[in-house]
Structure formats: structure tokens, C-alpha cells
Scaffold this motif. Structure first.
Motif, PDB file in Angstrom:
ATOM      1  N   ALA A 172      34.314  -9.940 -23.296  1.00  0.00           N
ATOM      2  CA  ALA A 172      32.971 -10.117 -22.720  1.00  0.00           C
ATOM      3  C   ALA A 172      33.043 -10.844 -21.387  1.00  0.00           C
ATOM      4  N   PRO A 178      28.184  -5.861 -16.869  1.00  0.00           N
ATOM      5  CA  PRO A 178      28.229  -5.393 -18.262  1.00  0.00           C
ATOM      6  C   PRO A 178      27.375  -4.158 -18.539  1.00  0.00           C
ATOM      7  N   LEU A 223      32.766  -2.209 -25.206  1.00  0.00           N
ATOM      8  CA  LEU A 223      31.755  -2.997 -24.503  1.00  0.00           C
ATOM      9  C   LEU A 223      30.693  -3.491 -25.488  1.00  0.00           C
ATOM     10  N   THR A 224      30.167  -2.593 -26.323  1.00  0.00           N
ATOM     11  CA  THR A 224      29.082  -2.991 -27.226  1.00  0.00           C
ATOM     12  C   THR A 224      29.571  -3.994 -28.269  1.00  0.00           C
ATOM     13  N   ARG A 227      29.860  -7.425 -26.668  1.00  0.00           N
ATOM     14  CA  ARG A 227      28.576  -8.024 -26.304  1.00  0.00           C
ATOM     15  C   ARG A 227      27.689  -8.334 -27.509  1.00  0.00           C
ATOM     16  N   GLU A 228      28.077  -7.868 -28.697  1.00  0.00           N
ATOM     17  CA  GLU A 228      27.222  -8.006 -29.870  1.00  0.00           C
ATOM     18  C   GLU A 228      26.875  -9.461 -30.171  1.00  0.00           C
ATOM     19  N   TYR A 230      26.406 -11.830 -28.190  1.00  0.00           N
ATOM     20  CA  TYR A 230      25.518 -12.425 -27.185  1.00  0.00           C
ATOM     21  C   TYR A 230      24.101 -11.835 -27.216  1.00  0.00           C
ATOM     22  N   PRO A 236      20.812  -7.791 -21.914  1.00  0.00           N
ATOM     23  CA  PRO A 236      21.952  -6.870 -22.001  1.00  0.00           C
ATOM     24  C   PRO A 236      22.733  -6.730 -20.703  1.00  0.00           C
ATOM     25  N   GLN A 239      25.674 -11.342 -17.290  1.00  0.00           N
ATOM     26  CA  GLN A 239      27.022 -11.818 -17.570  1.00  0.00           C
ATOM     27  C   GLN A 239      26.978 -12.928 -18.626  1.00  0.00           C
ATOM     28  N   THR A 240      28.050 -13.046 -19.409  1.00  0.00           N
ATOM     29  CA  THR A 240      28.200 -14.253 -20.209  1.00  0.00           C
ATOM     30  C   THR A 240      28.465 -15.422 -19.261  1.00  0.00           C
TER      31      THR A 240
END
Length: 524
Positions: A172, A178, A223-224, A227-228, A230, A236, A239-240
Motif C-alpha cells: 500500500a 492508488p 491493489l485491492t 488497500r482493504e 485502509y 479510495p 495515499q496511505t
């Protein structure tokens, strides 16, 4: 008691227990394991042979390449993460946003440029054009997406020979942008009123999707999954925090180290930079009153390019730009760069090396120390931001690099030759891949990449054919069309994994321009 393997940020794509590293891993911490896996990758080692802006050959002790750049980004990113984590008032905010671990940002920083092809950004542009128009690949080529593809898919040094099997947090943190080029997430960030940096379409290429993105459709599952964790903490397209730290550190390194390089090789001249900055400072009010037409007509005169930058910042980043801070930044850069570093030509002496080192250290510390966290940033910014004054200074430093280095005709001449080289190499490898009489003698690495991409695109053709719609707007139909996409992606993957010298040597061999049967420039 909290255990690491209970932490969803340590989950790997394989579903393996991150608290129990595989025998090849030396570290106990899952994030340190990731850092070690990246640093041990041959894709990381090859960055020593990939241009940052110009080749380092014959330019003294050091001109940055992609490897030294990545190391310095990692150094700055870790320092930023440690500073933020030591501030008691930020602990709750960072935790709420998903965390900020120094090991995560270091691993992501080391990995962020793995996908840069030969000849840096120039190579990126050439491969993107060829991927989209020659091979019909809807998401073309993008260096950030290629880095993500390497750590999730094409690097074979991980435990399962499919990527490096990194943790959720590190994957991530690599996602500077993203989203995919065209389709994910929905609504796509390019459709926002004020799109995030990189999400807008290039003005000269409408309909092609975002200019920058961090994953191809082939890596959408990765990717998904990354990112889950977060979801609900971040939008969506945001950025983290750890990705934002890496992105900020990248900006800092780029702003400082490329200026060092071009001072060292004698390209960055005191007189021209001084004239630009001093003219703007002396005539700022007069220049601000020029019409856009007059400003463009006078573009080659000193001060005009800097005024154009000020106006561009107002147009793109009105949330951050401040005219007083801009003027202070120009004065600061004049004092430190023009009256300081550039005032004495670089001659390779101890004194000259120390002046470069002092300039770099002073600026790096100044910028790193100014970083803070914004809980609800604008769409044009991450959660981690430079202070207002330092943000403007970075814009001016990057302007000097672009105006007095990147726009030079001699650099353009050099890069046009590199573009022709890469284009010819793509054509030669495509001919080899499609020659059925030579199928048994195809380089094994290229053969494996064709098989890998073939499985990926066949799966997408069954499950999500819309993801394969290319530049023509047509969905590829039939196994031959899908295999054509796979061959194109494999050729691009193969070339993107070469160093500058390997690309040149391989084309020489494919063109019959060398009588040398074996070469250490590449291994087939």
C-alpha cells in the motif's frame, strides 16, 4: 497481548503467517523482511545501471543513478517517519489514518523505482507510447505501476517465485497513485472536480486515462487487497500516510540531488540561474502585470519563466501557493544556490566536494524537519506535507532543474537517440517473439514472461474483457488477439528490466552491429 501476526497490515498476498518468516529471511519483523527482500532483488541491483537524468560515466565521484536516488529517498523517508512518530500529538492521528512505521516507508522507498526502464523518464514515455499504440495495451506503461508489478508478479526471488510476497502495508505504501489508468476505483479520481496529482488526463491525450497510476489491470487484485485495511480510514484515491511519506521524501531527494549532479558536471551555470532569479526578484510587480500573451512572447528573457511558474502554481495548487512565501523561497534559493553553491565552479577538489555535501545536508535536514501531518488534506495533497515555506522552496528548486537542465537542447539531442534505440529494440524483440521458427531459441526469461502474461490476459478476457479495451476502443477478441497483448506486455516487461548498457548492447547484437558472440552486458 498483541501479536504481529494478528496485525492485518502484516498480511501477505500468499496468506502466509508474517510472524513466521520463511527460512531465507533473516529479520524477525515482517516489515524488515520486506525491506530485505527488496534490497536483495536483482531488480533493485540493476538500478545502479539506470540513468536518473544523465549517465554517470566520466563525471567524477558521483552522479546519481536510480539506485543511489532510491537509497537517499529511503534515508529521508525513514527520518521523516521517525520524526512524526516521536511527536506525541500525532500518535492518535497516525494510528487513525492507518499507521506510519519507519520500516514500511523504508521498504516502500527502496522499491518505488524498481520499474523505471532504461534511460529513466524518457524510457518511460517511449515504452508507454509503444505499449498503447503498437501492442494495444489499454494501460500502456508507467514506472510506478511497473514497480508494483515487479514486487507482486514478475520478480522470482520471493518464496513462491511470483513476486516478493510483501505485506499489505508495504504494498500500500508503494501506491503513490492508488488507482489504475482507466477503471479503478469507481468513480475514477480523474473525474473529481480537483483531481489528485497525477490523476488527470494529459491535456494532449484526452481519453487515455490518468497520466500517472500505480497498478496495471493485471495487478488489480493486489491493489485491492493491499488497500482493504485502509477502507473507511482513507478515500479510495488517497495515499496511505506511509505512501505520502515516501512521496514527500522522493520530492526532497529529486529537488536537491539533481541540482548537485548538474553543478558537479558543469551544466548548471551561475550566470544564467542568477539572471533568472535576480530579474524576477527585482521586477516581480512588473512581471506580474504582463498579460499571458506577452509573458509567452518574452519566455526566453530572464525572470519570465519564474513568473510563469508562479502563475502555474496559482492555477494548479491554489490551496498551497502564497505570493509572499514564493518570493521568500526565490530569495532563499538565490542565497543558498546562486550566491552559495554555484558561485564557485566545481573542480573536483576537497573544498568543492565539501561544498556540495554541505549544501545537500543542509537542505535535506531543512526540508525533512519541516514535514507535518494534515488530517483532512485537499485532493491535491497527501496527509504528509511540507511546511508552507519549504513547499515553495521545493517548487523553486525543481524549477531550476527543469529550466536549466531538462530543457537544454543538448540533453534533448541525447534523449532523442535513446528514444530511437528503445523503439528499435521493441521492434526487434517483437519480431523475435513472433517468429515461430525461432520459438525454441527465445531467451528463457522472455519466454517465461510471455507465458505469465498469456495466463493473465486469458483470465482477464474471460472475467473482465472491458479491462482489455485498447487505444482503438475495441475489445480484443479471440485467442490470437489476447496472445498478442501478452507478447506485447512480455516485451515491455523484458526491456523494462534492462540497464541502459544492456539495452544498447542487446540492440547492437540484434542489429548485427557487433561481432562479439558473448557479452557480459546481458544474459540470455
Amino acid at each position: 497481548m498483541h501479536r504481529e501476526h494478528d496485525d492485518p497490515r502484516t498480511l501477505r498476498r500468499s496468506g502466509g503467517d508474517s510472524a513466521t518468516p520463511v527460512p531465507a529471511d533473516l529479520a524477525a519483523s515482517p516489515f524488515r523482511v520486506d525491506r530485505d527482500r527488496v534490497a536483495s532483488s536483482p531488480f533493485f541491483a540493476r538500478l545502479g545501471g539506470v540513468t536518473q537524468v544523465v549517465s554517470s560515466a566520466g563525471s567524477g565521484l558521483l552522479v546519481h543513478n536510480r539506485l543511489t536516488h532510491s537509497l537517499k529517498v529511503a534515508q529521508a523517508a525513514r527520518a521523516i517517519a521517525e520524526r512524526l512518530g516521536s511527536r506525541p500529538e500525532l500518535v492518535g492521528v497516525l494510528d487513525k489514518l492507518g499507521g506510519c512505521d519507519p520500516d514500511v516507508v523504508e521498504a516502500a522507498s527502496l522499491a518505488h523505482d524498481l520499474g523505471h526502464p532504461p534511460f529513466g523518464h524518457l524510457g518511460e514515455q517511449v515504452l508507454d507510447r509503444l505499449a498503447r499504440h503498437r501492442f494495444g495495451l489499454s494501460d500502456g506503461f508507467e514506472g510506478n505501476a511497473q514497480s508494483f508489478r515487479i514486487v507482486t508478479t514478475t520478480d522470482v526471488r520471493g518464496p513462491a517465485a511470483l513476486g516478493l510476497d510483501l505485506t499489505v502495508a508495504v504494498r500500500a505504501a508503494m501506491l503513490k497513485y492508488p488507482w489504475t489508468r482507466l477503471s479503478y476505483p469507481q468513480p475514477h479520481p480523474r473525474e473529481l472536480a480537483a483531481p489528485p496529482r497525477g490523476a488527470a488526463e494529459p491535456p494532449d491525450a484526452p481519453g487515455t486515462g490518468s497520466a500517472k497510476f500505480s497498478a496495471y489491470v493485471t495487478e488489480l487484485d493486489d491493489l485491492t487487497q493491499a488497500r482493504e485495511f485502509y477502507a473507511g480510514r482513507l478515500e479510495p484515491w488517497q495515499q496511505t500516510v506511509e505512501a505520502s511519506v515516501m512521496d514527500t521524501a522522493d520530492d526532497i531527494a529529486y529537488a536537491i540531488h539533481d541540482l548537485e549532479d548538474f553543478h558537479r558536471v558543469g551544466v548548471l551555470q551561475h550566470a544564467t540561474v542568477s539572471a533568472e532569479l535576480n530579474t524576477w526578484l527585482d521586477h516581480a510587480i512588473e512581471l506580474a502585470s504582463l498579460s499571458a500573451v506577452d509573458l509567452a512572447a518574452q519566455a526566453r528573457r530572464p525572470g519570465r519563466s519564474l513568473e510563469a511558474l508562479r502563475r502555474r502554481l496559482h492555477a494548479k495548487d491554489s490551496w498551497a501557493v502564497d505570493d509572499d512565501a514564493f518570493a521568500q523561497a526565490v530569495a532563499k534559493v538565490r542565497a543558498e544556490l546562486v550566491d552559495g553553491l554555484l558561485s564557485v565552479p566545481f573542480d573536483g577538489s576537497v573544498e568543492a566536494e565539501q561544498a556540495v555535501a554541505a549544501f545537500s545536508a543542509r537542505w535535506t535536514r531543512r526540508l525533512v524537519d519541516s514535514v507535518g501531518v494534515v488530517e483532512e488534506p485537499t485532493t491535491r495533497s497527501g496527509h504528509v506535507v511540507l511546511a508552507v515555506r519549504q513547499w515553495h522552496e521545493v517548487q523553486v528548486l525543481k524549477f531550476v532543474h527543469r529550466r536549466f537542465v531538462l530543457l537544454r537542447p543538448d540533453l534533448a539531442l541525447h534523449q532523442r537517440g535513446q528514444a530511437r534505440l528503445l523503439t528499435a529494440l521493441v521492434e526487434a524483440l517483437e519480431q523475435w517473439v513472433t517468429d515461430r521458427h525461432e520459438a525454441d531459441r527465445l531467451p528463457r526469461r522472455l519466454h517465461d514472461l510471455v507465458e505469465l502474461a498469456g495466463a493473465e490476459y486469458a483470465s482477464l478476457a474471460r472475467t473482465d474483457p472491458a479491462a482489455l479495451v485498447g487505444a482503438t476502443g475495441e475489445t480484443p477478441s479471440g485467442p490470437d488477439a489476447v496472445q498478442g497483448l501478452a507478447r506485447g506486455r512480455a516485451v515491455v516487461d523484458f526491456i523494462a528490466s534492462l540497464t541502459d548498457n544492456q539495452a544498447a548492447a542487446l540492440l547492437d547484437a540484434l542489429s548485427g552491429r557487433t561481432g562479439q558472440l558473448w557479452t557480459d552486458a546481458f544474459v540470455l
